[in-house]
Design an enzyme around this catalytic site. Sequence first.
Site, mmCIF file in Angstrom:
data_model
loop_
_atom_site.group_PDB
_atom_site.id
_atom_site.type_symbol
_atom_site.label_atom_id
_atom_site.label_comp_id
_atom_site.label_asym_id
_atom_site.label_seq_id
_atom_site.Cartn_x
_atom_site.Cartn_y
_atom_site.Cartn_z
ATOM 1 N N ASP A 17 0.824 -1.219 0.000
ATOM 2 C CA ASP A 17 0.000 0.000 0.000
ATOM 3 C C ASP A 17 0.854 1.265 0.000
ATOM 4 O OD1 ASP A 17 -2.376 1.394 -0.017
ATOM 5 O OD2 ASP A 17 -2.607 1.369 2.167
ATOM 6 N N HIS A 34 2.753 3.607 -8.881
ATOM 7 C CA HIS A 34 2.476 2.204 -9.212
ATOM 8 C C HIS A 34 3.668 1.576 -9.935
ATOM 9 C CE1 HIS A 34 -1.506 2.420 -7.686
ATOM 10 N NE2 HIS A 34 -2.002 3.195 -8.636
ATOM 11 N N LEU A 128 10.778 -20.216 -4.106
ATOM 12 C CA LEU A 128 9.689 -19.440 -3.511
ATOM 13 C C LEU A 128 8.410 -19.588 -4.326
ATOM 14 C CD1 LEU A 128 8.982 -16.934 -1.508
ATOM 15 C CD2 LEU A 128 9.368 -15.557 -3.542
HETATM 16 C C1 IPE Z 1 -5.562 -2.600 -0.387
HETATM 17 O O1 IPE Z 1 -5.179 -1.287 -0.508
HETATM 18 C C2 IPE Z 1 -5.497 -3.292 -1.706
HETATM 19 C C3 IPE Z 1 -4.168 -3.485 -2.252
HETATM 20 C C4 IPE Z 1 -3.035 -3.146 -1.710
HETATM 21 C C5 IPE Z 1 -4.141 -4.145 -3.534
HETATM 22 P P1 IPE Z 1 -6.223 -0.104 -0.745
HETATM 23 O O2 IPE Z 1 -5.431 1.140 -0.775
HETATM 24 O O3 IPE Z 1 -7.074 -0.412 -1.915
HETATM 25 O O4 IPE Z 1 -7.134 -0.212 0.562
HETATM 26 P P2 IPE Z 1 -7.876 0.929 1.391
HETATM 27 O O5 IPE Z 1 -8.724 1.711 0.437
HETATM 28 O O6 IPE Z 1 -6.836 1.768 2.043
HETATM 29 O O7 IPE Z 1 -8.671 0.154 2.395
HETATM 30 C C1 IPE Z 2 -1.441 0.279 -3.454
HETATM 31 O O1 IPE Z 2 -1.205 1.640 -3.430
HETATM 32 C C2 IPE Z 2 -1.581 -0.264 -4.860
HETATM 33 C C3 IPE Z 2 -2.935 -0.719 -5.219
HETATM 34 C C4 IPE Z 2 -3.965 -0.789 -4.413
HETATM 35 C C5 IPE Z 2 -3.127 -1.118 -6.593
HETATM 36 P P1 IPE Z 2 -2.405 2.669 -3.484
HETATM 37 O O2 IPE Z 2 -2.753 2.916 -4.908
HETATM 38 O O3 IPE Z 2 -3.536 2.190 -2.647
HETATM 39 O O4 IPE Z 2 -1.747 3.959 -2.858
HETATM 40 P P2 IPE Z 2 -2.390 4.933 -1.784
HETATM 41 O O5 IPE Z 2 -2.843 4.088 -0.646
HETATM 42 O O6 IPE Z 2 -3.532 5.617 -2.460
HETATM 43 O O7 IPE Z 2 -1.292 5.854 -1.413
HETATM 44 MG MG MG Z 3 -4.004 2.425 -0.684
#
Ligand code: IPE
Ligand code: IPE
Ligand code: MG
Length: 241
Positions: A17, A34, A128
């Site tokens: 995240d 990303h 792995l």
């Molecule tokens: C969880 O992260 C999903 C992934 C890392 C793929 P999100 O950023 O989507 O989750 P929330 O919105 O903080 O709960």
């Molecule tokens: C996690 O990073 C990647 C995915 C959920 C695809 P985020 O895109 O949720 O990044 P933040 O949480 O908005 O910073």
């Molecule tokens: Mg996120």
Amino acid sequence: MTMEKQIDPQHVAIIMDGNGRWAEQRGMPRSFGHRAGVEALRRVVRHSSGLGIRYLTVYAFSTENWKRPRREIEFLFGLLREYFKKTVEELHAMRVRILMIGDMTPFPADVRELAAKAGQKTRDNDGLRLQIALNYGGRADIIQAARNLAGQVLAGTLDPAAIDEDCFARCLHTAGLPDPELVIRTSGESRLSNFLLWQAAYAELVVTKECWPDFDGAALENALAEYRRRDRRFGSVPRKK
Ligand code: IPE
Ligand code: IPE
Ligand code: MG
């Protein structure tokens, strides 16, 4: 005084995240984060392989991520295409076995095909086991397992009284894997966001401050060190120190 050593986890799961915030902090679009996130994944897979972790499950796209702007979703599909095309050879050389968990049906056909090919190519590798969660949700996983079992009951091949935790777990996307002993979430958020709800019932949760693109081998080792300090009681009484 006996010192009991906490055995390292066999199965580590990561909620990757903070890509968006990492990019925004740099005045860049979320897509930049990303892309950097894919590099972090490559690093962490290499490091995990070297540490002898058996199973690594990473949350890449949740059942809730469809709520994001279409442009961002399309960008993520593009990154997956690139990842499968560019990284499979590298993973194969490290003897990594790659699998997807989740329901990839709504993904573009070519992305599904590339994922299937990656799985096929690496299926006999003994290193792995990397599981990438794509359109994965813990609740959806539990629902599909329940449907599967209900079907077996309806067909007369399963006695409802025989449904126990092991039987249920065999119907989940993670069938055959030990439960993750450690779930790491980056970027300071302390929630599961629908990840491995059944499987993480007794996982140790480690939340790290850095956003996913900054996560590296040292951060992974710090999380493992934190895990070793935990007293895993499983509802019992503290271990003797
Ligand atoms: C969880 O992260 C999903 C992934 C890392 C793929 P999100 O950023 O989507 O989750 P929330 O919105 O903080 O709960
Ligand atoms: C996690 O990073 C990647 C995915 C959920 C695809 P985020 O895109 O949720 O990044 P933040 O949480 O908005 O910073
Ligand atoms: Mg996120």
